[in-house]
Design a protein around this motif. Structure first.
Motif, PDB file in Angstrom:
ATOM      1  N   ASP A  65      -4.290 -37.065  -8.586  1.00 51.44           N
ATOM      2  CA  ASP A  65      -3.189 -36.426  -8.598  1.00 51.44           C
ATOM      3  C   ASP A  65      -2.797 -35.466  -9.880  1.00 51.44           C
ATOM      4  O   ASP A  65      -2.061 -34.447  -9.740  1.00 51.44           O
ATOM      5  N   ASN A  68      -3.284 -30.489 -10.082  1.00 48.16           N
ATOM      6  CA  ASN A  68      -2.301 -29.658  -9.513  1.00 48.16           C
ATOM      7  C   ASN A  68      -2.081 -28.298 -10.091  1.00 48.16           C
ATOM      8  O   ASN A  68      -2.598 -28.100 -11.153  1.00 48.16           O
ATOM      9  N   THR A  99       2.965 -32.646  -0.682  1.00 46.31           N
ATOM     10  CA  THR A  99       2.005 -31.906  -1.298  1.00 46.31           C
ATOM     11  C   THR A  99       2.603 -31.130  -2.747  1.00 46.31           C
ATOM     12  O   THR A  99       1.682 -30.604  -3.496  1.00 46.31           O
ATOM     13  N   ARG A 125       0.000 -30.120  -5.592  1.00 42.77           N
ATOM     14  CA  ARG A 125      -1.215 -30.966  -5.799  1.00 42.77           C
ATOM     15  C   ARG A 125      -2.321 -30.326  -5.081  1.00 42.77           C
ATOM     16  O   ARG A 125      -2.193 -29.810  -4.055  1.00 42.77           O
ATOM     17  N   TRP A 136       0.097 -36.048  -2.423  1.00 43.94           N
ATOM     18  CA  TRP A 136       0.122 -36.958  -3.526  1.00 43.94           C
ATOM     19  C   TRP A 136      -0.283 -38.269  -2.908  1.00 43.94           C
ATOM     20  O   TRP A 136       0.004 -38.625  -1.913  1.00 43.94           O
TER      21      TRP A 136
END
Length: 152
Positions: A65, A68, A99, A125, A136
């Motif tokens: 995560d 990003n 997302t 992400r 995520w």
């Protein structure tokens, strides 16, 4: 030049993260340089997510995560910061999508009552291999839900 920062309501959502303004963060006029605000917000978010076990340690494939990218950043300056010292960044999530997410922030006094700047940032992400939007994780979403600003 002394300006009073607008006051804000008591903190009822999100997190207040302490930050330090150093002398060398000030510009030639003795004001916190405009580019330092987003940097301090970024550092506050990094610290908050690290508390939840999300961090980047040099490997994008393993970052999960933490892989990003910023899609949008907006900031409004309300009152100048005119001296070094301890301040805070109030952080919260406005939206937590599949997302992407939108977070809000305030650069404020250490107790959160005076606001110097506020804004929002949109993150997406990414899949480390394709750099395309990716969902995520549920662990991240659970941590994010704790930071959501209540509706209204």
């Amino acid at each position: 030049m002394t300006a009073e920062a607008p006051t804000a309501p008591a903190l009822s959502y999100g997190r207040l993260m302490p930050v330090t303004v150093h002398f060398d963060d000030l510009d030639a006029l003795g004001l916190l340089h405009n580019a330092r605000y987003p940097l301090m917000v970024e550092r506050a978010w990094a610290e908050l997510w690290q508390e939840h076990g999300f961090r980047f340690e040099g490997d994008w494939a393993a970052a999960g995560d933490a892989c990003n990218a910023v899609k949008e950043l907006r900031i409004t300056y309300e009152a100048p910061v005119t001296r070094p010292g301890t301040y805070a960044v109030h952080l919260w999530l406005e939206r937590l999508g599949t997302t992407g997410l939108t977070y809000g922030f305030r650069f404020c006094s250490a107790d959160g009552t005076a606001t110097y700047a506020h804004g929002s940032r949109v993150l997406v992400r990414l899949d480390a291999a394709t750099l395309r939007p990716a969902p995520w994780s549920e662990r991240f979403r659970a941590a994010g839900r704790e930071l959501l600003r209540p509706a209204g």
